[in-house]
Design a protein around this motif. Structure first.
Motif, PDB file in Angstrom:
ATOM      1  N   ALA A 223       0.770  -1.245  -0.040  1.00  0.00           N
ATOM      2  CA  ALA A 223       0.063  -0.134  -0.081  1.00  0.00           C
ATOM      3  C   ALA A 223       0.980   1.437  -0.080  1.00  0.00           C
ATOM      4  O   ALA A 223       1.895   1.482   0.895  1.00  0.00           O
ATOM      5  N   PRO A 224       0.511   2.358  -0.928  1.00  0.00           N
ATOM      6  CA  PRO A 224       1.316   3.393  -0.860  1.00  0.00           C
ATOM      7  C   PRO A 224       1.375   4.446   0.233  1.00  0.00           C
ATOM      8  O   PRO A 224       2.094   4.984   0.439  1.00  0.00           O
ATOM      9  N   THR A 225       0.317   3.846   0.897  1.00  0.00           N
ATOM     10  CA  THR A 225       0.164   4.982   2.357  1.00  0.00           C
ATOM     11  C   THR A 225       0.995   4.656   3.477  1.00  0.00           C
ATOM     12  O   THR A 225       1.237   4.954   4.542  1.00  0.00           O
ATOM     13  N   ARG A 231       7.746  -3.485  -2.543  1.00  0.00           N
ATOM     14  CA  ARG A 231       7.583  -3.803  -3.822  1.00  0.00           C
ATOM     15  C   ARG A 231       7.823  -5.035  -3.961  1.00  0.00           C
ATOM     16  O   ARG A 231       8.661  -5.754  -3.365  1.00  0.00           O
ATOM     17  N   PHE A 232       6.810  -5.618  -4.623  1.00  0.00           N
ATOM     18  CA  PHE A 232       6.610  -7.355  -4.770  1.00  0.00           C
ATOM     19  C   PHE A 232       6.921  -7.440  -6.280  1.00  0.00           C
ATOM     20  O   PHE A 232       6.770  -6.865  -7.392  1.00  0.00           O
ATOM     21  N   ALA A 233       7.883  -8.566  -6.490  1.00  0.00           N
ATOM     22  CA  ALA A 233       8.210  -9.075  -7.949  1.00  0.00           C
ATOM     23  C   ALA A 233       8.165 -10.331  -8.086  1.00  0.00           C
ATOM     24  O   ALA A 233       7.767 -11.348  -7.027  1.00  0.00           O
ATOM     25  N   ASN A 234       8.207 -10.966  -9.291  1.00  0.00           N
ATOM     26  CA  ASN A 234       7.996 -12.503  -9.624  1.00  0.00           C
ATOM     27  C   ASN A 234       9.058 -13.208  -9.108  1.00  0.00           C
ATOM     28  O   ASN A 234      10.372 -12.466  -8.618  1.00  0.00           O
ATOM     29  N   ALA A 235       8.980 -14.456  -8.545  1.00  0.00           N
ATOM     30  CA  ALA A 235       9.944 -15.205  -7.769  1.00  0.00           C
ATOM     31  C   ALA A 235      11.189 -15.562  -8.826  1.00  0.00           C
ATOM     32  O   ALA A 235      10.838 -15.547 -10.197  1.00  0.00           O
ATOM     33  N   PRO A 236      12.123 -15.669  -8.294  1.00  0.00           N
ATOM     34  CA  PRO A 236      13.534 -15.990  -9.142  1.00  0.00           C
ATOM     35  C   PRO A 236      13.310 -17.416  -9.805  1.00  0.00           C
ATOM     36  O   PRO A 236      12.790 -18.317  -9.610  1.00  0.00           O
ATOM     37  N   ARG A 237      14.162 -17.059 -11.107  1.00  0.00           N
ATOM     38  CA  ARG A 237      13.756 -18.261 -12.034  1.00  0.00           C
ATOM     39  C   ARG A 237      15.507 -18.954 -12.172  1.00  0.00           C
ATOM     40  O   ARG A 237      16.319 -18.712 -11.515  1.00  0.00           O
ATOM     41  N   ALA A 238      15.480 -20.256 -12.547  1.00  0.00           N
ATOM     42  CA  ALA A 238      16.757 -20.856 -12.916  1.00  0.00           C
ATOM     43  C   ALA A 238      16.613 -21.279 -14.264  1.00  0.00           C
ATOM     44  O   ALA A 238      17.020 -22.579 -14.357  1.00  0.00           O
ATOM     45  N   ALA A 294      -5.610  -8.236 -13.220  1.00  0.00           N
ATOM     46  CA  ALA A 294      -5.240  -7.179 -14.412  1.00  0.00           C
ATOM     47  C   ALA A 294      -5.846  -5.965 -14.317  1.00  0.00           C
ATOM     48  O   ALA A 294      -5.962  -5.086 -15.162  1.00  0.00           O
ATOM     49  N   ASP A 295      -6.730  -5.614 -13.252  1.00  0.00           N
ATOM     50  CA  ASP A 295      -7.597  -4.331 -13.170  1.00  0.00           C
ATOM     51  C   ASP A 295      -6.667  -3.320 -12.993  1.00  0.00           C
ATOM     52  O   ASP A 295      -5.770  -3.232 -11.891  1.00  0.00           O
ATOM     53  N   PRO A 296      -6.428  -2.274 -13.599  1.00  0.00           N
ATOM     54  CA  PRO A 296      -5.571  -1.117 -13.544  1.00  0.00           C
ATOM     55  C   PRO A 296      -5.901  -0.423 -12.332  1.00  0.00           C
ATOM     56  O   PRO A 296      -4.946   0.149 -11.522  1.00  0.00           O
ATOM     57  N   ARG A 297      -6.885  -0.165 -12.099  1.00  0.00           N
ATOM     58  CA  ARG A 297      -7.380   0.568 -10.803  1.00  0.00           C
ATOM     59  C   ARG A 297      -6.965  -0.195  -9.672  1.00  0.00           C
ATOM     60  O   ARG A 297      -6.375   0.369  -8.670  1.00  0.00           O
ATOM     61  N   ILE A 298      -7.160  -1.408  -9.491  1.00  0.00           N
ATOM     62  CA  ILE A 298      -6.630  -2.315  -8.344  1.00  0.00           C
ATOM     63  C   ILE A 298      -5.163  -2.140  -8.342  1.00  0.00           C
ATOM     64  O   ILE A 298      -4.515  -1.804  -7.140  1.00  0.00           O
ATOM     65  N   ASN A 299      -4.604  -2.488  -9.307  1.00  0.00           N
ATOM     66  CA  ASN A 299      -2.937  -2.154  -9.316  1.00  0.00           C
ATOM     67  C   ASN A 299      -2.515  -0.826  -9.167  1.00  0.00           C
ATOM     68  O   ASN A 299      -1.413  -0.874  -8.178  1.00  0.00           O
ATOM     69  N   ALA A 300      -3.237   0.207  -9.433  1.00  0.00           N
ATOM     70  CA  ALA A 300      -2.781   1.580  -8.966  1.00  0.00           C
ATOM     71  C   ALA A 300      -2.914   1.807  -7.820  1.00  0.00           C
ATOM     72  O   ALA A 300      -1.998   2.368  -6.982  1.00  0.00           O
ATOM     73  N   TRP A 302      -2.491  -0.457  -5.486  1.00  0.00           N
ATOM     74  CA  TRP A 302      -1.808  -1.264  -4.346  1.00  0.00           C
ATOM     75  C   TRP A 302      -0.224  -1.332  -5.019  1.00  0.00           C
ATOM     76  O   TRP A 302       0.147  -2.562  -4.882  1.00  0.00           O
ATOM     77  N   GLY A 303       0.170  -0.312  -5.544  1.00  0.00           N
ATOM     78  CA  GLY A 303       1.867  -0.552  -5.805  1.00  0.00           C
ATOM     79  C   GLY A 303       1.946  -1.657  -7.056  1.00  0.00           C
ATOM     80  O   GLY A 303       3.082  -1.869  -6.898  1.00  0.00           O
ATOM     81  N   ASN A 304       0.997  -1.874  -7.934  1.00  0.00           N
ATOM     82  CA  ASN A 304       1.295  -2.870  -8.993  1.00  0.00           C
ATOM     83  C   ASN A 304       1.615  -4.110  -8.539  1.00  0.00           C
ATOM     84  O   ASN A 304       2.101  -4.965  -9.293  1.00  0.00           O
ATOM     85  N   PHE A 305       1.294  -4.409  -7.269  1.00  0.00           N
ATOM     86  CA  PHE A 305       1.353  -5.647  -6.691  1.00  0.00           C
ATOM     87  C   PHE A 305       0.731  -6.851  -7.687  1.00  0.00           C
ATOM     88  O   PHE A 305       1.655  -7.858  -8.016  1.00  0.00           O
ATOM     89  N   TYR A 306      -0.250  -6.925  -8.155  1.00  0.00           N
ATOM     90  CA  TYR A 306      -0.820  -7.884  -8.965  1.00  0.00           C
ATOM     91  C   TYR A 306      -0.275  -8.192 -10.390  1.00  0.00           C
ATOM     92  O   TYR A 306       0.298  -9.256 -10.395  1.00  0.00           O
ATOM     93  N   ALA A 307       0.357  -6.999 -11.188  1.00  0.00           N
ATOM     94  CA  ALA A 307       0.849  -7.037 -12.335  1.00  0.00           C
ATOM     95  C   ALA A 307       2.126  -7.412 -12.217  1.00  0.00           C
ATOM     96  O   ALA A 307       2.343  -8.326 -12.954  1.00  0.00           O
ATOM     97  N   ASP A 308       2.770  -7.014 -11.196  1.00  0.00           N
ATOM     98  CA  ASP A 308       4.176  -7.547 -10.948  1.00  0.00           C
ATOM     99  C   ASP A 308       4.507  -8.948 -10.409  1.00  0.00           C
ATOM    100  O   ASP A 308       5.572  -9.388 -10.698  1.00  0.00           O
ATOM    101  N   THR A 309       3.597  -9.647 -10.200  1.00  0.00           N
ATOM    102  CA  THR A 309       3.560 -10.903  -9.502  1.00  0.00           C
ATOM    103  C   THR A 309       2.749 -11.932 -10.264  1.00  0.00           C
ATOM    104  O   THR A 309       2.900 -13.187 -10.100  1.00  0.00           O
ATOM    105  N   ALA A 310       2.055 -11.719 -11.153  1.00  0.00           N
ATOM    106  CA  ALA A 310       0.918 -12.380 -11.845  1.00  0.00           C
ATOM    107  C   ALA A 310       1.695 -13.593 -12.528  1.00  0.00           C
ATOM    108  O   ALA A 310       1.157 -14.732 -12.739  1.00  0.00           O
TER     109      ALA A 310
END
Length: 366
Positions: A223-225, A231-238, A294-300, A302-310
């Motif tokens: 939450a930006p507040t 910041r959340f990102a995708n898990a590491p790859r190998a 994928a909802d832009p409103r929700i991602n905006a 919540w710090g793009n959490f969903y798009a960045d980890t989908a």
């Protein structure tokens, strides 16, 4: 008459359900109870139980939850299946039937403090190099040592699927253990005993941890507040998929429940796109439908959490679900923590893990 429901005592687990009102009175239990409490005991006391998919084997063996084809019309279940995020709906299918609704979708992802590090590692090799500089923590408390181990295995073996009793190939297991051993040697002691919520709270408040490469994602900490939003990102790859083991929660209906038209409609409302893109994320929940992720409103918001980890959630592996897996997960985590702290050789540590796993399968089949 109000139905009695049990969920877990975190804003993500409770607030949206409480805000929904309706014919359910929700009570809570701690995260540790959610992860390990005997499901039959809970179903004897509650009409609705929020659970994780590894509890299915135990629940089916005890006969304490209803198959959802006895509760909902086939077209309603098909609609939810088509709309669900990643394998969230599929994780609650077992023995040819569906046993829970995927209210909440989650998996292990990477958490960062963007004000403390500019690094954005995408591979395990990059994470290992970064850990030598300090500030990289592992999530190993409770069941999470075993879950972190399995997530690294899923990165190393893109075809890993544990839901039907298979186990990790020995060479993959040894490599995954070696990765965890190197990270554990540098992981800060301040987070060693903390569950994921504790680690994320710590990262939000203290400055000694800049990155956790594998931790169950909680949108609330993005939450930006917040004073220090994560910041959340995708898990590491190998080399293949981002390796991760599915979490999230589902709503199961206990055998003691008297299903009414009002209760059935309320549960379907919770799984509707309207609620999943409105009520749930607007009240600290983490939706289970792909449209919300994928909802832009929700991602905006919540710090793009969903798009960045989908990508990680879509690729997440489903855990074993046999009766006795929860006990194995607990014992395996204790074994791994001991092996990592005493620097036990990889072959010895993972051979014992395999023995423990196969013993739990044999016990379930006895």
């Amino acid at each position: 008459m109000s139905a009695r429901g049990l969920t877990w005592d975190h804003p993500r687990g409770y607030n949206a359900l409480a805000a929904a009102g309706g014919p359910v009175t929700w009570e809570t239990q701690p995260l540790e109870g959610f992860e390990s409490a005997p499901i039959a005991r809970l179903c004897a006391e509650y009409d609705l139980v929020v659970l994780d998919h590894p509890h299915l084997g135990e629940a089916l063996a005890e006969g304490c939850i209803l198959p959802l084809d006895q509760v909902f019309e086939a077209e309603d279940l098909a609609r939810i299946a088509d709309a669900a995020m990643g394998p969230s709906f599929a994780s609650y299918a077992m023995a040819g039937r569906q046993w829970a609704l995927p209210l909440d979708a989650a998996t292990q992802v990477m958490a960062l403090r963007p004000d403390l590090t500019e690094a954005r590692p995408t591979t395990w090799d990059e994470v290992l190099r970064l850990s030598g500089q300090g500030g990289v923590a592992l999530s190993l408390a409770g069941p999470h040592a075993a879950l972190s181990f399995l997530s690294v295995c899923a990165a190393l073996d893109a075809g890993l699927d544990l839901r039907d009793g298979g186990w990790v190939a020995p060479d993959v297991a040894r490599e995954a253990y070696d990765i965890l051993a190197e990270l554990a040697a540098h992981s800060p002691a301040s987070t060693a005993a903390l569950n994921p919520i504790g680690i994320l709270n710590h990262m939000s408040a203290q400055d000694d941890v800049a990155l956790c490469p594998l931790i169950y994602g909680y949108v609330n900490y993005a939450a930006p507040t917040r004073a220090h939003p994560l910041r959340f990102a995708n898990a590491p790859r190998a080399g293949g998929r981002p390796g991760s083991i599915l979490g999230g929660t589902g709503i199961a209906v206990s055998r003691r429940c008297t299903m009414t038209d009002a209760l059935r409609a309320h549960l379907l409302m919770l799984m509707s796109e309207t609620a999943q893109r409105g009520l749930i994320p607007d009240n600290d929940g983490q939706p289970g439908l792909a449209a919300a992720w994928a909802d832009p409103r929700i991602n905006a918001a919540w710090g793009n959490f969903y798009a960045d980890t989908a990508d990680t959630l879509r690729a997440a592996a489903i855990r074993p679900r046999h009766n006795g897996y929860i006990a194995f997960q607990t014992a395996a985590s204790a074994h791994l923590r001991d092996a990592l702290s005493t620097r036990r050789p990889a072959a010895q540590a993972v051979d014992e893990l395999a023995r423990m796993f196969h013993a739990s399968i044999e016990k379930a089949q006895a």
